[in-house]
Scaffold this motif. Structure first.
Motif, PDB file in Angstrom:
ATOM      1  N   GLU A  30       0.808  -1.214   0.000  1.00  0.00           N
ATOM      2  CA  GLU A  30       0.000   0.000   0.000  1.00  0.00           C
ATOM      3  C   GLU A  30       0.845   1.269   0.000  1.00  0.00           C
ATOM      4  OE1 GLU A  30      -4.257  -1.562   1.357  1.00  0.00           O
ATOM      5  OE2 GLU A  30      -3.330  -0.165   2.741  1.00  0.00           O
ATOM      6  N   VAL A  34      -1.050   1.247  -3.973  1.00  0.00           N
ATOM      7  CA  VAL A  34      -1.995   0.231  -4.440  1.00  0.00           C
ATOM      8  C   VAL A  34      -2.816  -0.259  -3.259  1.00  0.00           C
ATOM      9  CG1 VAL A  34      -2.237  -2.047  -5.476  1.00  0.00           C
ATOM     10  CG2 VAL A  34      -0.474  -0.493  -6.292  1.00  0.00           C
ATOM     11  N   CYS A  36      -4.788  -2.691  -1.232  1.00  0.00           N
ATOM     12  CA  CYS A  36      -4.728  -4.154  -1.270  1.00  0.00           C
ATOM     13  C   CYS A  36      -5.787  -4.765  -0.378  1.00  0.00           C
ATOM     14  CB  CYS A  36      -3.346  -4.632  -0.856  1.00  0.00           C
ATOM     15  SG  CYS A  36      -3.201  -6.415  -0.927  1.00  0.00           S
ATOM     16  N   VAL A  83      -4.824  -4.594 -11.964  1.00  0.00           N
ATOM     17  CA  VAL A  83      -4.749  -3.248 -11.415  1.00  0.00           C
ATOM     18  C   VAL A  83      -3.803  -2.360 -12.234  1.00  0.00           C
ATOM     19  CG1 VAL A  83      -3.866  -1.979  -9.459  1.00  0.00           C
ATOM     20  CG2 VAL A  83      -5.405  -3.861  -9.090  1.00  0.00           C
ATOM     21  N   ARG A  87      -6.192  -1.566 -15.289  1.00  0.00           N
ATOM     22  CA  ARG A  87      -6.678  -0.453 -14.474  1.00  0.00           C
ATOM     23  C   ARG A  87      -8.084  -0.704 -13.934  1.00  0.00           C
ATOM     24  NH1 ARG A  87      -4.439   2.627 -18.986  1.00  0.00           N
ATOM     25  NH2 ARG A  87      -2.246   2.824 -18.505  1.00  0.00           N
ATOM     26  N   GLU A  89     -10.767  -1.053 -11.165  1.00  0.00           N
ATOM     27  CA  GLU A  89     -10.897  -0.376  -9.888  1.00  0.00           C
ATOM     28  C   GLU A  89     -10.326  -1.286  -8.798  1.00  0.00           C
ATOM     29  OE1 GLU A  89     -14.260   1.660  -7.076  1.00  0.00           O
ATOM     30  OE2 GLU A  89     -14.840   0.992  -9.076  1.00  0.00           O
ATOM     31  N   GLN A  90      -9.493  -0.710  -7.927  1.00  0.00           N
ATOM     32  CA  GLN A  90      -8.719  -1.552  -7.018  1.00  0.00           C
ATOM     33  C   GLN A  90      -9.591  -2.252  -5.983  1.00  0.00           C
ATOM     34  OE1 GLN A  90      -5.286   0.700  -5.723  1.00  0.00           O
ATOM     35  NE2 GLN A  90      -4.677   1.087  -7.819  1.00  0.00           N
ATOM     36  N   GLY A 301      -5.066   3.745  -3.995  1.00  0.00           N
ATOM     37  CA  GLY A 301      -6.268   3.367  -4.727  1.00  0.00           C
ATOM     38  C   GLY A 301      -6.434   4.040  -6.078  1.00  0.00           C
ATOM     39  N   PRO A 303      -5.303   4.703  -9.867  1.00  0.00           N
ATOM     40  CA  PRO A 303      -4.434   4.222 -10.940  1.00  0.00           C
ATOM     41  C   PRO A 303      -3.653   5.376 -11.564  1.00  0.00           C
ATOM     42  CG  PRO A 303      -6.714   4.227 -11.679  1.00  0.00           C
ATOM     43  CD  PRO A 303      -6.719   4.653 -10.248  1.00  0.00           C
TER      44      PRO A 303
END
Lengths: 310, 359, 504
Positions: A30, A34, A36, A83, A87, A89-90, A301, A303
């Motif tokens: 994170e 990103v 997670c 991701v 891309r 959405e996380q 979160g 991209p």
């Protein structure tokens, strides 16, 4: 009473280790920006892979743990593909991955007949001399290798983040990908590495849970610990030492459950089982109350797309 | 000047037409299904049997069609529950916990004496809706008042609800006759009446009615308009004077109520009692349905039907080929992943860069 | 001086084309800069200046065209490649990690290998450089806590520490006060004298005339001409930039009426910081525009949020014709006749994924003008269609198309159309023409004057002093969360400028 206390505290490190490993892994992923949510899934994959390795190869205590870490890292490639390349959405990608891993681990378990079979576990590595010290020797120096490694590992993550260029790049990517990109840091490369490294740690956490703590695989055996780890990371403000502290706190709560049950208190066990989840809720509320979420990577979160014209 | 190393480039596409969207979703679905077929064949199922179990079964007889519809009933409720919450940008991952809460209240009502038989089902349904609402109220308030992440809180409450359920089933509600951990059987007046077509019961028309009502609300009502604005941009909605808290809370409580009803539909329509695992898998399927249906209520009914088909097919796979039940779960996850990835091709185009010289 | 000799050029761009999603942003644009000169790249917003310079800095890859650095053709496949060619760019939105110190930011940009040793080395070098240039910068505080002018200096030091000999500055004075801007431009002159090739991207004619050796004018993605600014008149430059003459505003037609909106003692504090708004008061009469000037980040956003109701003031009152609205929610204020045009229109005033029609009609829906339970969609579309025509919102092919596809200027016109649809009594606008081209800006300004002339009380908050001076009947200056000075019309630019930098 002192027996109760010692029995309880001696179990704390073992229960805390999965939380600590998962939280450190989450933190690494994170910090690169990103989000997670897949922690629970990585832990499940790590757990089944470790049990599989143990049943298949046996005899090598560290091999199952390594298998768990590697398996989770391999699965995280799928998350990275979703991701970083597509891309997605996380949140969606993380949830999808948890359910994917739930299904996959259960399928593997029943296909290979690894479900509900006990494994040999991991030997204790008492430290000669130190483990003879009364009380403290039992609490601190009669544990297994992973427990001993928790402090050095936390120190390593803290050093990587705050004392190396690797950490500086990682934090830049997580806080301000625009600036990192302008400085020539590869956003996707950094995030890929962070996803892989984080997943390996979370897989290790799951492996530890199955072969060391439970010594068995059953479907969905992580029981929400991945989600609790996510809450711990928020609570710790994405800082490694605090994450270790939070893991110890939750390890002590979890270790309390079987102790209280064994001591014959007249509390239905199912209420005890609720305890870790309620404690997590409490911690989340407390964090938010304090004006929490502090320390979150600023680009968490989101991209990254350079040719976006904004 | 073209990039010499890589001939393909990704270009954002400002507004994709409906055809491009459809093509992308279908592409994702087809890829997901292809992977699923490969998984099943890899697990030892013969390709011809797949056709039988998953495609022809629906056409084979009215009875098998009815079993698919019956299987889809609770899925319709959880799908609608998920989409209402997602419309308010609220990740309700706690549908299973809300199902448990709803079914617990409904079952508690069956234990109450003094309710006339004709009123029992409506009171149970109402109770279940309230139970579901109550179970989502805390995460909703924490999110709206303190900004606590609802993904984690709703999920944690699943485990709390499950342990509460286990306590009831192993404690006060243990079946007095058999001693097994499930509640006493509901009486005839507490069961959803059959429509006379297989096991299809009253839940089906109820689900259709609710879906139509939601569709109308979203498309035509003032509340639906405001909800769409909140979904699209919460910050701007607040600045425009929309009471964002109220709009979100309304949608989220309705989501919890529908999830509670889903619990009731399973306990009063399928199991006729509460068991340890009556809810398992419905939560994720609800999320999948809302996601594949793009949060559209009527479409959600259709997708629920397809997931019902998948589940019925999965059950016979389990019987005839010893394919584990988790395969169904895995296939659902694969579908979410491929369709989510296919979305990329709605927003972006892959273009071939000509490797021409500069100038 | 022969302006066409290529031999001495440090950086040349020739025939650059670049399109985004099919829309051309650059058409055969050409530009060159030499050592020891300040070359201004002039044009209005959207003319393609920043895009062209992003090509030079390796951020965008051109679709067509040639780049030469010190005479050698190059392909820049990223900012790193540009840096290797000694090209440095200071972007309008700084590329700094706000949580890092200046030292850490520069370490990151310079791709230092060893963290500990690198930190010492960079601190020493940058400290020396800052001293040489007369650029005081705190090196060990997170840059997010520094002032805008300080952050800009960090950016310039970053580029110079990397050894840049070609320095591109994108709108460097836009975020500064007149005085800070003058100091920066003097520093830049010194840099040029030391041998650096400086590109000054700007839309301010004043900067060009006073500080540039050459000027290249861009319009509509193309470079129109390159010339010596001293050889051009202000009128000629303006004509080159705009392409046509913009009508000058008409004089005001009414005199202010009664006191309408009275704010007293408005205060807002951050969780654990200095006050963001500190005892702010003002009186706004019907039929007047009160301009709030100031350098960005001095409490303007908080003031707009508090007046519009998005944020609650800790203390203070806000009376509309006697009724205190300080604690009233947004909906109540709007019901009393507030209209709000926030600075960030695309995220604060619109839902980009929804249609043009919905984004217009939401105002009426909230007033229940289109029905209380079920909505009359036909009426909504008709109203939106009329408003789009009346406010000259261009680029609307269908009323059902996504609002995010509108350009900045047209999005702003749509927001104005919605906000003015109920004949507001109080209009709160923040930087209404930021990012707009001159024509759209003129249209927006005309609408604000119209509202004023109809008797509305207009609170105009803007960091653009030209805009404040063009519209306001009175001007107040904000600094560090306080209103520090007030000026009746006609306002003296020098006096306002002094008040903006005087932190008392």
């Amino acid at each position: 009473m002192s027996d109760f206390l010692i029995n309880w505290l001696a179990m704390v490190p073992v229960f805390a280790a999965p939380f600590a490993l998962a939280a450190l892994g989450l933190l690494v992923t994170e910090r690169s920006g990103v989000l997670c949510l897949a922690a629970e899934g990585y832990m499940l994959i790590g757990a089944i892979a470790a049990v599989g390795a143990s049943l298949t190869f046996g005899g090598y205590p560290l091999l199952p743990l390594a298998a768990g870490a590697v398996a989770a890292a391999v699965v995280s490639l799928l998350f990275a593909l979703l991701v970083l390349v597509f891309r997605v959405e996380q949140v969606i990608a993380g949830l999808a991955l948890v359910f994917f891993c739930l299904g996959l681990s259960s399928l593997i378990g029943s296909t290979f007949g690894w479900t509900s079979r006990t494994v040999s576990g991991n030997p204790q590595w008492p430290i000669p001399g130190l483990s003879e010290i009364p009380v403290l020797g039992r609490l601190l120096f009669s544990q297994d290798l992973i427990v001993y490694l928790l402090v050095p590992l936390t120190a390593l993550v803290a050093y990587l983040l705050n004392g190396t260029m690797t950490g500086l790049r990682l934090k830049a990517v997580g806080d301000s990908p625009d600036a990192a990109d302008a400085a020539g840091v590869s956003i996707l490369g950094t995030r890929l590495a962070a996803i892989l490294a984080g997943a390996a740690l979370m897989g290790l956490a799951g492996a530890y849970l199955s072969v060391v703590v439970a010594k068995i695989w059953v479907d969905g055996m992580t029981g929400g610990r991945g989600w609790i780890a996510i809450a711990l990371v928020i609570f710790s403000g994405w800082r490694p030492w605090r994450a270790l502290g939070a893991a110890l706190l939750f390890g002590s709560i979890e270790a309390l459950v079987p102790r209280v049950a064994a001591s014959g208190f007249a509390i239905p066990q199912y209420f005890l089982f609720m305890l870790p989840y309620l404690a997590t809720l409490g911690v989340m509320v407390w964090t938010a109350w304090r004006g929490g979420g502090g320390g979150a990577p600023r680009a968490l979160g989101r991209p990254f797309l350079r040719e976006d014209r904004h | 000047m073209a990039d010499a190393r890589f001939p393909l480039a990704i270009r954002p596409r400002p507004e994709a037409g409906p055809l491009a969207r459809l093509a992308a979703v279908l592409g994702g679905l087809v890829l997901g299904l292809a992977i699923s077929v490969a998984l099943l064949v890899g697990a030892g199922v013969e390709p011809s049997a797949l056709l039988d179990e998953f495609v022809l079964v629906f056409l084979a007889s009215p009875q098998s069609a009815a079993s698919v519809l019956f299987q889809a009933e609770p899925l319709m409720f959880t799908g609608l529950a998920a989409l209402l919450a997602f419309r308010a940008r609220f990740w309700n991952i706690g549908i299973e916990g809300q199902m448990i809460a709803g079914a617990i209240i409904a079952t508690a009502i069956t234990l109450l004496p003094g309710i006339p038989d004709p009123l029992r089902l409506p009171v149970m349904a109402l109770g279940a809706a309230i139970g579901g609402m109550a179970w989502i109220a805390l995460p909703a308030l924490l999110r709206l008042r303190l900004g606590v992440n609802e993904i984690i809180t709703t999920l944690l409450l699943n485990y709390v609800a499950l342990n509460g359920l286990l306590w009831l089933l192993y404690g006060p509600w243990k079946d007095p006759v058999s001693g097994f951990p499930y509640s006493a059987e509901y009486t005839a007046a507490e069961r959803l009446p059959s429509l006379g077509w297989g096991r299809v019961d009253l839940a089906l028309p109820l689900a259709i009615l609710i879906a139509l009502a939601i569709a109308f609300l979203l498309a035509r009502s003032r509340f639906g308009f405001l909800l769409r604005f909140v979904e699209a941009n919460p910050a701007a909605s607040g600045a425009l004077g929309i009471d964002v808290t109220k709009v979100v809370l309304t949608a989220v409580l309705a989501s919890g109520a529908l999830a509670g009803l889903a619990g009731f539909v399973v306990s009063a329509g399928v199991e006729y009692r509460m068991t340890q695992s009556f809810f398992v898998g419905y939560g994720f399927s609800g999320i999948l349905i809302a996601f594949l249906a793009r949060n559209r209520p009527i479409l959600a009914l259709v997708v629920a039907l397809l997931v019902g088909l998948l589940m019925v097919g999965g059950q016979s796979m389990q019987v005839f080929y010893q394919i584990p039940g988790s395969m169904v779960q895995l296939i659902q996850a694969v579908l979410v992943i491929t369709v989510a990835a296919s979305d990329f091709f709605v927003g972006h185009r892959i273009v071939l860069q000509r490797a021409e010289a500069a100038g | 001086m022969d302006l066409q000799t290529p031999m001495t050029e440090a950086l040349t761009l020739t025939g650059i084309d670049k399109a985004f999603a099919g829309f051309p942003a650059l058409r055969a644009a050409s530009f060159g800069v030499r050592r020891r000169e300040v070359h201004a790249l002039l044009g209005e917003n959207g003319a393609g200046k920043t895009t062209l310079m992003n090509v030079a800095a390796g951020l965008y890859r051109p679709d067509r065209g040639e780049l030469r650095v010190f005479g050698e053709p190059v392909v820049l496949d990223g900012p790193r490649a540009a840096r290797k060619r000694l090209i440095g760019m200071v972007h309008q939105h700084f590329k700094l990690v706000p949580t890092f110190t200046a030292t850490e930011n520069i370490m990151l940009a310079l791709e230092v290998q060893n963290f500990a040793a690198g930190r010492l080395e960079i601190r020493r070098r940058v400290g020396q450089l800052a001293e040489d240039l007369g650029f005081p910068v705190p090196l060990d505080r997170p840059v997010g806590t520094l002032s805008i002018a300080e952050q800009q200096r960090v950016e310039i030091l970053k580029a110079l520490a990397a050894g840049s000999e070609i320095l591109i500055l994108d709108e460097p004075t836009a975020v500064l006060t007149d005085e800070e801007g003058a100091r920066l431009l003097a520093n830049i002159r010194r840099l040029a004298e030391r041998g650096t090739a400086v590109v000054l991207v700007t839309h301010k004619l004043r900067d060009v005339i006073a500080h540039a050796d050459r000027v290249t004018v861009m319009r509509g993605g193309a470079t129109v001409t390159t010339a010596d600014p001293r050889a051009l008149s202000l009128d000629l430059l303006t004509a080159l930039v705009v392409g046509e003459v913009v009508a000058t505003p008409t004089a005001r037609q009414t005199t202010p009426g009664a006191e309408l909106l009275v704010a007293r003692g408005l205060s807002v504090s951050a969780a654990d910081g200095p006050p963001l708004l500190d005892d702010v008061g003002f009186t706004l009469r019907a039929g007047e525009i009160l301009g709030i000037a100031g350098v960005g980040g001095n409490g303007q956003t908080e003031l707009v949020d508090v007046v519009s109701g998005v944020r609650r003031a800790d203390r203070g009152s806000l009376r509309l014709a006697g009724e205190d609205l300080a604690a009233a929610p947004v909906a109540t204020r709007r019901a009393r006749g507030f209209a709000v045009v926030p600075a960030d229109r695309k995220t604060q005033a619109m839902a980009g994924d929804l249609s043009v029609s919905d984004n217009y009609a939401v105002g009426g829906v909230l007033r229940t003008a289109f029905g209380g339970a079920a909505l009359d969609h036909g009426a909504m579309r008709r109203a939106a269609g009329e408003a789009v025509a009346a406010f000259d919102v261009q680029g609307v092919h269908r009323l059902g198309q996504k609002a995010s596809l509108l350009s900045g200027g047209n999005a702003q016109k749509l927001v104005l159309a919605r906000e003015f649809s109920a004949d507001p009594k109080v209009v709160v606008v923040h930087s209404p023409s930021r990012g707009l081209d001159m024509r759209a800006m003129a249209a927006v300004h005309a609408r604000l004057r119209e509202a004023r002339d109809r008797g509305a009380a207009v609170l105009l908050v803007s960091e653009d002093l030209d805009e404040i001076l063009a519209l306001s009947d009175r001007v107040a200056v904000m600094s560090r969360g306080r209103i520090t000075a007030e000026f009746p019309a006609p306002v003296d630019r020098q006096a306002v400028g002094r008040a903006m930098v005087d932190h008392g």
